[in-house]
Design a protein around this motif. Sequence first.
Motif, mmCIF file in Angstrom:
data_model
loop_
_atom_site.group_PDB
_atom_site.id
_atom_site.type_symbol
_atom_site.label_atom_id
_atom_site.label_comp_id
_atom_site.label_asym_id
_atom_site.label_seq_id
_atom_site.Cartn_x
_atom_site.Cartn_y
_atom_site.Cartn_z
ATOM 1 N N GLY A 26 0.837 -1.184 0.000
ATOM 2 C CA GLY A 26 0.000 0.000 0.000
ATOM 3 C C GLY A 26 0.876 1.239 0.000
ATOM 4 O O GLY A 26 2.057 1.190 0.356
ATOM 5 N N VAL A 27 0.299 2.352 -0.387
ATOM 6 C CA VAL A 27 1.043 3.611 -0.453
ATOM 7 C C VAL A 27 0.927 4.315 0.890
ATOM 8 O O VAL A 27 -0.172 4.662 1.330
ATOM 9 N N TYR A 28 2.059 4.511 1.536
ATOM 10 C CA TYR A 28 2.104 5.260 2.792
ATOM 11 C C TYR A 28 2.158 6.758 2.511
ATOM 12 O O TYR A 28 1.506 7.546 3.168
ATOM 13 N N SER A 29 2.969 7.127 1.517
ATOM 14 C CA SER A 29 3.177 8.537 1.235
ATOM 15 C C SER A 29 3.475 8.732 -0.245
ATOM 16 O O SER A 29 3.988 7.838 -0.908
ATOM 17 N N TYR A 30 3.159 9.929 -0.709
ATOM 18 C CA TYR A 30 3.449 10.346 -2.082
ATOM 19 C C TYR A 30 4.135 11.695 -1.984
ATOM 20 O O TYR A 30 3.682 12.574 -1.246
ATOM 21 N N PHE A 31 5.254 11.870 -2.678
ATOM 22 C CA PHE A 31 5.955 13.149 -2.638
ATOM 23 C C PHE A 31 6.677 13.393 -3.960
ATOM 24 O O PHE A 31 6.859 12.474 -4.756
ATOM 25 N N ILE A 33 10.097 15.404 -5.852
ATOM 26 C CA ILE A 33 11.398 16.051 -5.741
ATOM 27 C C ILE A 33 11.925 16.236 -7.159
ATOM 28 O O ILE A 33 11.906 15.300 -7.960
ATOM 29 N N ASN A 34 12.430 17.435 -7.444
ATOM 30 C CA ASN A 34 13.058 17.699 -8.750
ATOM 31 C C ASN A 34 12.199 17.228 -9.930
ATOM 32 O O ASN A 34 12.689 16.574 -10.853
ATOM 33 N N ASN A 35 10.913 17.519 -9.875
ATOM 34 C CA ASN A 35 9.964 17.172 -10.937
ATOM 35 C C ASN A 35 9.759 15.675 -11.135
ATOM 36 O O ASN A 35 9.296 15.246 -12.185
ATOM 37 N N LYS A 36 10.132 14.867 -10.150
ATOM 38 C CA LYS A 36 9.857 13.431 -10.182
ATOM 39 C C LYS A 36 8.958 13.096 -9.005
ATOM 40 O O LYS A 36 9.038 13.714 -7.945
ATOM 41 N N LYS A 37 8.114 12.096 -9.207
ATOM 42 C CA LYS A 37 7.147 11.689 -8.188
ATOM 43 C C LYS A 37 7.576 10.344 -7.589
ATOM 44 O O LYS A 37 8.101 9.490 -8.306
ATOM 45 N N TYR A 38 7.314 10.182 -6.293
ATOM 46 C CA TYR A 38 7.727 8.964 -5.596
ATOM 47 C C TYR A 38 6.619 8.466 -4.675
ATOM 48 O O TYR A 38 5.837 9.262 -4.142
ATOM 49 N N PHE A 39 6.575 7.159 -4.505
ATOM 50 C CA PHE A 39 5.729 6.516 -3.500
ATOM 51 C C PHE A 39 6.637 5.915 -2.440
ATOM 52 O O PHE A 39 7.673 5.322 -2.761
ATOM 53 N N ALA A 40 6.223 6.033 -1.191
ATOM 54 C CA ALA A 40 6.805 5.248 -0.103
ATOM 55 C C ALA A 40 5.791 4.141 0.159
ATOM 56 O O ALA A 40 4.629 4.411 0.483
ATOM 57 N N LEU A 41 6.206 2.896 -0.044
ATOM 58 C CA LEU A 41 5.312 1.747 0.070
ATOM 59 C C LEU A 41 5.598 0.947 1.334
ATOM 60 O O LEU A 41 6.730 0.916 1.816
ATOM 61 N N LEU A 42 4.560 0.296 1.830
ATOM 62 C CA LEU A 42 4.675 -0.682 2.909
ATOM 63 C C LEU A 42 3.910 -1.931 2.498
ATOM 64 O O LEU A 42 2.855 -1.829 1.849
ATOM 65 N N PRO A 43 4.406 -3.116 2.866
ATOM 66 C CA PRO A 43 3.638 -4.338 2.603
ATOM 67 C C PRO A 43 2.272 -4.259 3.282
ATOM 68 O O PRO A 43 2.101 -3.549 4.278
ATOM 69 N N THR A 82 18.691 10.797 -2.485
ATOM 70 C CA THR A 82 17.963 12.066 -2.387
ATOM 71 C C THR A 82 16.518 11.820 -1.956
ATOM 72 O O THR A 82 15.995 12.506 -1.063
ATOM 73 N N ALA A 83 15.866 10.847 -2.568
ATOM 74 C CA ALA A 83 14.480 10.517 -2.209
ATOM 75 C C ALA A 83 14.403 10.004 -0.774
ATOM 76 O O ALA A 83 13.491 10.376 -0.027
ATOM 77 N N ALA A 84 15.354 9.172 -0.367
ATOM 78 C CA ALA A 84 15.356 8.627 0.998
ATOM 79 C C ALA A 84 15.554 9.733 2.028
ATOM 80 O O ALA A 84 14.890 9.747 3.072
ATOM 81 N N GLN A 85 16.448 10.673 1.744
ATOM 82 C CA GLN A 85 16.681 11.781 2.667
ATOM 83 C C GLN A 85 15.427 12.640 2.799
ATOM 84 O O GLN A 85 15.023 13.011 3.891
ATOM 85 N N TYR A 86 14.803 12.948 1.683
ATOM 86 C CA TYR A 86 13.580 13.754 1.701
ATOM 87 C C TYR A 86 12.473 13.037 2.477
ATOM 88 O O TYR A 86 11.782 13.642 3.295
ATOM 89 N N PHE A 87 12.316 11.748 2.222
ATOM 90 C CA PHE A 87 11.293 10.978 2.927
ATOM 91 C C PHE A 87 11.584 10.916 4.427
ATOM 92 O O PHE A 87 10.669 11.046 5.239
ATOM 93 N N SER A 88 12.844 10.773 4.810
ATOM 94 C CA SER A 88 13.211 10.776 6.229
ATOM 95 C C SER A 88 12.815 12.099 6.891
ATOM 96 O O SER A 88 12.328 12.113 8.028
ATOM 97 N N GLU A 89 13.008 13.193 6.186
ATOM 98 C CA GLU A 89 12.603 14.504 6.703
ATOM 99 C C GLU A 89 11.092 14.594 6.855
ATOM 100 O O GLU A 89 10.591 15.177 7.814
ATOM 101 N N LEU A 90 10.352 14.032 5.889
ATOM 102 C CA LEU A 90 8.895 14.007 6.002
ATOM 103 C C LEU A 90 8.443 13.210 7.230
ATOM 104 O O LEU A 90 7.536 13.634 7.951
ATOM 105 N N LEU A 91 9.086 12.065 7.455
ATOM 106 C CA LEU A 91 8.740 11.241 8.616
ATOM 107 C C LEU A 91 9.028 11.966 9.922
ATOM 108 O O LEU A 91 8.257 11.848 10.880
ATOM 109 N N ALA A 92 10.117 12.697 9.975
ATOM 110 C CA ALA A 92 10.494 13.410 11.186
ATOM 111 C C ALA A 92 9.476 14.483 11.546
ATOM 112 O O ALA A 92 9.306 14.820 12.722
ATOM 113 N N LYS A 93 8.784 15.030 10.540
ATOM 114 C CA LYS A 93 7.786 16.077 10.778
ATOM 115 C C LYS A 93 6.468 15.524 11.283
ATOM 116 O O LYS A 93 5.642 16.265 11.778
ATOM 117 N N LYS A 94 6.247 14.213 11.133
ATOM 118 C CA LYS A 94 4.958 13.615 11.544
ATOM 119 C C LYS A 94 4.924 13.337 13.022
ATOM 120 O O LYS A 94 5.794 13.099 13.704
#
Length: 94
Positions: A26-31, A33-43, A82-94
């Motif tokens: 499932g999709v945990y998060s969508y973000f 960066i630099n005009n590219k889109k990413y999903f953070a997925l979890l089983p 780059t995506a992992a660092q950005y996602f880590s920052e998003l998690l830290a804000k939650k």
Amino acid sequence: MDFKGKKLEDIVVTLPYADGTSMDCGVYSYFEINNKKYFALLPLKGEKQLDYSQNFMLYEVEEDEEKNPIVMYIEDDVEYATAAQYFSELLAKK
């Protein structure tokens, strides 16, 4: 949050493995960066419950003509970092 008109909680991504097996995520998060889109997925546990005991998986995502997500492996190490660092920052804000 939505991805191109689809609710994130309704999106199920089936990841195929080389041995012929697959895993539904499932999709945990969508973000973006630099005009590219990413999903953070979890089983998934069951049909739609995210399994928070597992590690997040990051994938680039685009869309097809019908606006369905197309999930792609991030092959470039710098892009992944780059995506992992950005996602880590998003998690830290939650």
